[in-house]
Design a protein around this motif. Structure first.
Motif, PDB file in Angstrom:
ATOM      1  N   ILE A 172     -79.753  70.879 -24.080  1.00 45.91           N
ATOM      2  CA  ILE A 172     -80.728  70.051 -24.482  1.00 45.91           C
ATOM      3  C   ILE A 172     -80.081  68.662 -24.870  1.00 45.91           C
ATOM      4  O   ILE A 172     -80.564  67.524 -24.506  1.00 45.91           O
ATOM      5  N   ALA A 173     -79.071  68.725 -25.627  1.00 50.06           N
ATOM      6  CA  ALA A 173     -78.501  67.420 -26.007  1.00 50.06           C
ATOM      7  C   ALA A 173     -77.728  66.582 -24.831  1.00 50.06           C
ATOM      8  O   ALA A 173     -77.737  65.342 -24.842  1.00 50.06           O
ATOM      9  N   CYS A 174     -77.450  67.273 -23.856  1.00 51.71           N
ATOM     10  CA  CYS A 174     -76.779  66.613 -22.660  1.00 51.71           C
ATOM     11  C   CYS A 174     -78.067  66.076 -21.754  1.00 51.71           C
ATOM     12  O   CYS A 174     -77.776  64.915 -21.270  1.00 51.71           O
ATOM     13  N   VAL A 175     -79.174  66.751 -21.819  1.00 48.92           N
ATOM     14  CA  VAL A 175     -80.226  66.159 -20.786  1.00 48.92           C
ATOM     15  C   VAL A 175     -81.302  65.478 -21.546  1.00 48.92           C
ATOM     16  O   VAL A 175     -81.716  64.473 -20.639  1.00 48.92           O
ATOM     17  N   PHE A 176     -81.250  65.442 -22.649  1.00 48.78           N
ATOM     18  CA  PHE A 176     -82.299  64.705 -23.409  1.00 48.78           C
ATOM     19  C   PHE A 176     -82.009  63.175 -23.167  1.00 48.78           C
ATOM     20  O   PHE A 176     -83.088  62.791 -23.169  1.00 48.78           O
ATOM     21  N   PRO A 177     -81.080  62.524 -23.327  1.00 48.16           N
ATOM     22  CA  PRO A 177     -80.946  61.018 -23.203  1.00 48.16           C
ATOM     23  C   PRO A 177     -81.478  60.557 -21.726  1.00 48.16           C
ATOM     24  O   PRO A 177     -82.072  59.446 -21.814  1.00 48.16           O
ATOM     25  N   TYR A 178     -81.174  61.232 -20.788  1.00 41.81           N
ATOM     26  CA  TYR A 178     -81.631  60.931 -19.433  1.00 41.81           C
ATOM     27  C   TYR A 178     -82.961  61.195 -19.149  1.00 41.81           C
ATOM     28  O   TYR A 178     -83.792  60.188 -18.892  1.00 41.81           O
ATOM     29  N   VAL A 179     -83.665  61.973 -19.849  1.00 44.40           N
ATOM     30  CA  VAL A 179     -85.159  62.251 -19.651  1.00 44.40           C
ATOM     31  C   VAL A 179     -85.830  61.174 -20.629  1.00 44.40           C
ATOM     32  O   VAL A 179     -86.815  60.631 -20.161  1.00 44.40           O
ATOM     33  N   VAL A 180     -85.414  60.862 -21.750  1.00 41.11           N
ATOM     34  CA  VAL A 180     -86.107  60.238 -22.560  1.00 41.11           C
ATOM     35  C   VAL A 180     -85.967  58.609 -22.335  1.00 41.11           C
ATOM     36  O   VAL A 180     -86.880  57.823 -21.961  1.00 41.11           O
ATOM     37  N   LEU A 181     -84.609  58.113 -21.862  1.00 38.57           N
ATOM     38  CA  LEU A 181     -84.627  56.774 -21.450  1.00 38.57           C
ATOM     39  C   LEU A 181     -85.160  56.452 -20.184  1.00 38.57           C
ATOM     40  O   LEU A 181     -85.358  55.481 -19.888  1.00 38.57           O
ATOM     41  N   SER A 182     -85.107  57.495 -19.304  1.00 42.75           N
ATOM     42  CA  SER A 182     -85.919  57.126 -18.147  1.00 42.75           C
ATOM     43  C   SER A 182     -87.454  56.868 -18.349  1.00 42.75           C
ATOM     44  O   SER A 182     -88.256  55.975 -17.552  1.00 42.75           O
ATOM     45  N   VAL A 183     -87.761  57.309 -19.295  1.00 41.08           N
ATOM     46  CA  VAL A 183     -89.319  57.175 -19.714  1.00 41.08           C
ATOM     47  C   VAL A 183     -89.532  55.917 -20.437  1.00 41.08           C
ATOM     48  O   VAL A 183     -90.555  55.074 -20.127  1.00 41.08           O
ATOM     49  N   LEU A 184     -88.554  55.597 -21.421  1.00 39.98           N
ATOM     50  CA  LEU A 184     -88.536  54.350 -22.031  1.00 39.98           C
ATOM     51  C   LEU A 184     -88.197  53.257 -21.517  1.00 39.98           C
ATOM     52  O   LEU A 184     -88.914  51.977 -21.580  1.00 39.98           O
ATOM     53  N   VAL A 185     -87.213  53.211 -20.480  1.00 41.41           N
ATOM     54  CA  VAL A 185     -86.810  51.903 -19.901  1.00 41.41           C
ATOM     55  C   VAL A 185     -87.556  51.668 -18.531  1.00 41.41           C
ATOM     56  O   VAL A 185     -87.876  52.454 -17.976  1.00 41.41           O
TER      57      VAL A 185
ATOM     58  N   MET B 201     -87.153  46.122 -30.706  1.00 37.15           N
ATOM     59  CA  MET B 201     -87.312  47.494 -31.183  1.00 37.15           C
ATOM     60  C   MET B 201     -87.067  48.278 -30.016  1.00 37.15           C
ATOM     61  O   MET B 201     -86.595  49.548 -30.301  1.00 37.15           O
ATOM     62  N   ALA B 202     -87.142  47.825 -28.893  1.00 34.62           N
ATOM     63  CA  ALA B 202     -86.640  48.756 -27.842  1.00 34.62           C
ATOM     64  C   ALA B 202     -85.233  48.985 -27.803  1.00 34.62           C
ATOM     65  O   ALA B 202     -84.927  50.347 -27.657  1.00 34.62           O
ATOM     66  N   MET B 203     -84.451  48.155 -28.454  1.00 32.01           N
ATOM     67  CA  MET B 203     -83.040  48.410 -28.356  1.00 32.01           C
ATOM     68  C   MET B 203     -82.526  49.547 -29.397  1.00 32.01           C
ATOM     69  O   MET B 203     -81.831  50.199 -29.337  1.00 32.01           O
ATOM     70  N   ILE B 204     -83.386  49.371 -30.398  1.00 31.23           N
ATOM     71  CA  ILE B 204     -83.194  50.368 -31.518  1.00 31.23           C
ATOM     72  C   ILE B 204     -83.753  51.674 -31.246  1.00 31.23           C
ATOM     73  O   ILE B 204     -82.862  52.960 -31.353  1.00 31.23           O
ATOM     74  N   GLY B 205     -84.657  51.798 -30.590  1.00 27.71           N
ATOM     75  CA  GLY B 205     -85.157  53.153 -29.974  1.00 27.71           C
ATOM     76  C   GLY B 205     -84.200  53.610 -28.949  1.00 27.71           C
ATOM     77  O   GLY B 205     -83.961  54.759 -29.005  1.00 27.71           O
ATOM     78  N   THR B 206     -83.793  53.018 -27.999  1.00 26.57           N
ATOM     79  CA  THR B 206     -82.991  53.436 -26.937  1.00 26.57           C
ATOM     80  C   THR B 206     -81.492  53.907 -27.725  1.00 26.57           C
ATOM     81  O   THR B 206     -80.778  54.939 -27.172  1.00 26.57           O
ATOM     82  N   THR B 207     -81.112  53.336 -28.721  1.00 31.82           N
ATOM     83  CA  THR B 207     -79.910  53.599 -29.334  1.00 31.82           C
ATOM     84  C   THR B 207     -79.867  54.862 -30.177  1.00 31.82           C
ATOM     85  O   THR B 207     -78.969  55.954 -30.029  1.00 31.82           O
ATOM     86  N   ILE B 208     -81.085  55.028 -30.675  1.00 27.36           N
ATOM     87  CA  ILE B 208     -81.475  56.311 -31.520  1.00 27.36           C
ATOM     88  C   ILE B 208     -81.325  57.743 -30.446  1.00 27.36           C
ATOM     89  O   ILE B 208     -80.914  58.553 -30.368  1.00 27.36           O
ATOM     90  N   PHE B 209     -82.039  57.265 -29.285  1.00 27.98           N
ATOM     91  CA  PHE B 209     -82.407  58.415 -28.191  1.00 27.98           C
ATOM     92  C   PHE B 209     -81.091  58.386 -27.571  1.00 27.98           C
ATOM     93  O   PHE B 209     -80.919  59.870 -26.961  1.00 27.98           O
TER      94      PHE B 209
END
Length: 59
Positions: A46-59, A1-9
């Motif tokens: 937001i599109a540029c910064v969004f992956p870094y912010v979200v993935l640092s919280v998820l991973v 599930m984490a792999m699908i979530g990280t791919t989406i984000f």
């Protein structure tokens, strides 16, 4: 599930936000509509910064 979530984000949401940001930037620049241009620039940032912010919280 984490792999699908990280791919989406990390791949899907930023591309969608970036696409709409480019549309707003072009439309705002051609129509000389400052709010639409500002929204496009904000969406792009937001599109540029969004992956870094979200993935640092998820991973």
């Amino acid at each position: 599930m984490a792999m699908i979530g990280t791919t989406i984000f990390s791949h899907i949401i930023p591309v969608i936000l970036g696409f709409f940001a480019i549309l707003f930037i072009i439309s705002g620049a051609l129509d000389e509509n400052k709010p639409k241009l500002g929204l496009g620039i904000a969406l792009f940032v937001i599109a540029c910064v969004f992956p870094y912010v979200v993935l640092s919280v998820l991973v």
